[in-house]
Design a protein around this motif. Structure first.
Motif, short mmCIF file in Angstrom:
data_model
loop_
_atom_site.label_atom_id
_atom_site.label_comp_id
_atom_site.label_asym_id
_atom_site.label_seq_id
_atom_site.Cartn_x
_atom_site.Cartn_y
_atom_site.Cartn_z
N ALA A 1 -26.19 -17.79 -15.77
CA ALA A 1 -26.99 -17.07 -15.88
C ALA A 1 -27.88 -16.35 -14.58
O ALA A 1 -28.25 -15.46 -14.89
CB ALA A 1 -28.96 -18.35 -15.98
N GLY A 2 -27.01 -16.93 -13.66
CA GLY A 2 -27.08 -15.31 -11.92
C GLY A 2 -26.79 -16.07 -11.01
O GLY A 2 -26.09 -17.36 -11.28
N MET A 3 -26.93 -15.68 -10.41
CA MET A 3 -26.38 -15.92 -9.21
C MET A 3 -27.22 -15.38 -8.19
O MET A 3 -28.05 -14.12 -7.70
CB MET A 3 -24.53 -14.68 -8.36
CG MET A 3 -24.91 -14.25 -7.11
SD MET A 3 -23.22 -14.08 -7.12
CE MET A 3 -21.62 -14.34 -8.03
N ILE A 4 -27.13 -16.18 -7.17
CA ILE A 4 -28.59 -16.17 -6.37
C ILE A 4 -27.45 -15.69 -4.34
O ILE A 4 -27.40 -17.14 -4.52
CB ILE A 4 -29.61 -16.78 -6.31
CG1 ILE A 4 -30.89 -16.86 -5.40
CG2 ILE A 4 -29.09 -18.44 -6.15
CD1 ILE A 4 -32.15 -17.69 -5.16
N LEU A 5 -27.95 -15.37 -3.60
CA LEU A 5 -27.99 -15.49 -2.66
C LEU A 5 -28.61 -14.40 -2.11
O LEU A 5 -29.66 -13.74 -1.98
CB LEU A 5 -26.44 -14.16 -2.47
CG LEU A 5 -26.46 -12.71 -3.01
CD1 LEU A 5 -27.01 -11.92 -1.90
CD2 LEU A 5 -25.00 -12.12 -3.16
N THR B 1 -20.86 -9.36 -10.66
CA THR B 1 -22.15 -9.52 -11.72
C THR B 1 -21.97 -9.10 -12.52
O THR B 1 -21.89 -9.25 -13.72
CB THR B 1 -23.20 -10.02 -10.59
OG1 THR B 1 -23.15 -9.14 -10.07
CG2 THR B 1 -23.26 -11.64 -10.12
N ALA B 2 -22.52 -7.21 -12.33
CA ALA B 2 -22.86 -6.52 -13.18
C ALA B 2 -21.21 -6.24 -14.12
O ALA B 2 -21.56 -6.13 -15.18
CB ALA B 2 -22.92 -5.32 -11.96
N ASP B 3 -20.33 -6.71 -13.96
CA ASP B 3 -19.41 -6.39 -14.92
C ASP B 3 -19.26 -7.98 -15.49
O ASP B 3 -18.54 -7.62 -16.97
CB ASP B 3 -17.86 -6.55 -13.61
CG ASP B 3 -17.69 -5.36 -13.24
OD1 ASP B 3 -18.30 -4.16 -13.35
OD2 ASP B 3 -16.49 -4.98 -12.39
#
Length: 459
Positions: free
Chosen positions: A216-220, A244-246
């Motif tokens: 669902a997402g990447m958090i950094l 992430t965009a790709d």
């Protein structure tokens, strides 16, 4: 006027009484109070005065909350103006002139690629609740449940935020290697280490047998704070954005501690030019009062009414103080000032390493600085020759700093990193005083019997 001996005794007794009652009545979960037995009664700028009459230079700044230091005049005036106006202080999520002014000022500071197409979600007043909201948001918008986060991360203390943090015990989030030049997880360091981190991430997401379905997402964090003040390389940040965009994975930047000029740009993602899909903000945006928000691309705004709420998400005093703080930092170019002064302080700290081999690494960005202390005499080194962390020495340095009227925090994987988070209003003279006290404390800690006993050094 000099304080007389009887007066000093009275102050000391009051100070000790308050600390004693705190230890008896407050939760065992208290943290800062254990290593910093101070009872603040007055504060201004960098300086705190305790109930015992002692004064301290505060390089903790509410864990980075106090961008302008304690009780800055523009903050106090903004709060006073709201109180004197007769405006309601509690409004849930209703629209008010104070909120409108805050949002306008906040949007004026955002990276342009986000500000032009953004929505803002007001959360409960802590940064961890904003993290929870961000995680729920991307899960709602994508219909997916998995999350990507990084080793060494810290995103808060509520359940979902802890799952995404480096100390998680019950892992429900895929953990990726964060580039850590000094203690590279791949044993190579530098650009090569960051490149391997990016390749690992890319391969894991594209491997049909990798065990990681589309998340669902990447958090950094653009700079890991509690993890030891570790800045993410700019090229690596751009790779994470491209990866992430790709793959249509929303990228969440946790700017709770790095935002509002702290790292030398208004938002830390600006160092790399990355525009995330979601930004999590708290701490300094409330001008010293509790406030937390999530800002995100409008295409992710799939909430149902009430899907994430909070009784205190309409904190009018915090919004007024926050708008004043954001404007002051922007108008006075305090991010630029943080970049220049922070670089100078890090250079001076690196210079101390010649006389103090226990300084393993000095790093950071702007006025977010970390000094990693190590045991240089240990034979137990990493493949790249890095000695082990020295948490006992770091704790001794913190206590020696306190004796000299300097408040610092510890962090890092083994609590071996001395952290400096002074206000952005720090003057050149104050910076010199901070470094002088830290250097003196370091020398004293190296000689302390407790430290020598912990490291096994002989007298």
């Amino acid at each position: 006027m000099a304080v007389t001996e009887p007066a000093t005794a009275v102050l000391t007794a009051a100070h000790e009484g308050i600390l004693r009652r705190q230890s008896l009545r407050e939760s065992a979960a208290r943290t800062y109070a254990r290593s910093l037995p101070i009872v603040p009664v007055r504060a201004r700028g960098l300086t705190i005065e305790g109930a015992d009459g002692r004064r301290y230079l505060d390089c903790l700044s509410g864990a980075g909350t106090l961008a302008l230091g304690h009780n800055h005049p523009v903050v106090l005036e903004a709060i006073k103006k709201v109180i004197d106006s007769g405006a309601p202080l509690h409004v849930l999520d209703l629209a008010t002139p104070v909120k409108d002014a805050f949002i306008t000022e906040l949007f004026a500071t955002l990276p342009r690629g986000l500000a032009d197409d953004a929505r803002v979600q007001f959360c409960g007043p802590a940064g961890t609740d904003a993290v929870e909201a961000a995680l729920k948001l991307v899960r709602t918008a994508t219909g997916r449940s998995g999350l990507l986060s990084f080793t060494g991360a810290y995103h808060g203390m509520t359940a979902g935020a802890l799952d995404a943090s480096g100390g998680a015990q019950d892992v429900r989030v895929t953990r990726l290697p964060y580039p850590y030049d000094y203690r590279c997880p791949f044993g190579v360091g530098g650009e090569r280490g960051a490149e391997l981190s990016a390749r690992w991430t890319e391969n894991l997401l594209d491997d049909p047998k990798g065990g990681v379905p589309s998340p669902a997402g990447m958090i950094l964090e653009p700079v890991q704070g509690e993890g030891g003040v570790i800045p993410a390389p700019d090229d690596w940040m751009r790779r994470m954005r491209a990866i992430t965009a790709d793959r249509s994975i929303p990228l969440i930047a946790d700017e709770v501690q790095t935002g509002v000029g702290r790292t030398g740009t208004f938002w830390a993602v600006e160092h790399s030019g990355v525009v995330p899909d979601v930004m999590v903000m708290s701490k300094a945006i409330g001008g010293s009062l509790p406030l937390a928000v999530v800002v995100y691309r409008s295409g992710l705004d799939a909430w149902e009414p009430g899907a994430h709420a909070g009784t205190f998400r309409g904190n009018q005093l915090a919004m007024a103080a926050g708008a004043a703080t954001l404007a002051y930092v922007r108008e006075n170019r305090l991010a630029d000032r943080a970049a220049v002064l922070g670089a100078r302080m890090m250079s001076q700290l690196q210079g101390l390493a010649a006389d103090h081999p226990c300084i393993g690494n000095v790093r950071g960005r702007g006025l977010m600085i970390g000094v990693e202390l190590v045991d240089p005499d240990s034979g137990n080194r990493t493949s790249t020759g890095v000695p082990p962390a020295a948490p006992a020495l770091a704790a001794a340095v913190q206590q020696e700093c306190l004796k000299r009227g300097l408040i610092v925090e510890l962090g890092g994987r083994h609590a071996g990193v001395v952290r400096l988070l002074p206000p952005l209003t720090l003057t050149d003279g104050q910076a010199t005083a901070v470094l002088d006290r830290l250097a003196d404390a370091l020398s004293a800690a190296e000689r302390s019997p407790y430290h020598r006993q912990q490291t096994g050094l002989s007298h």
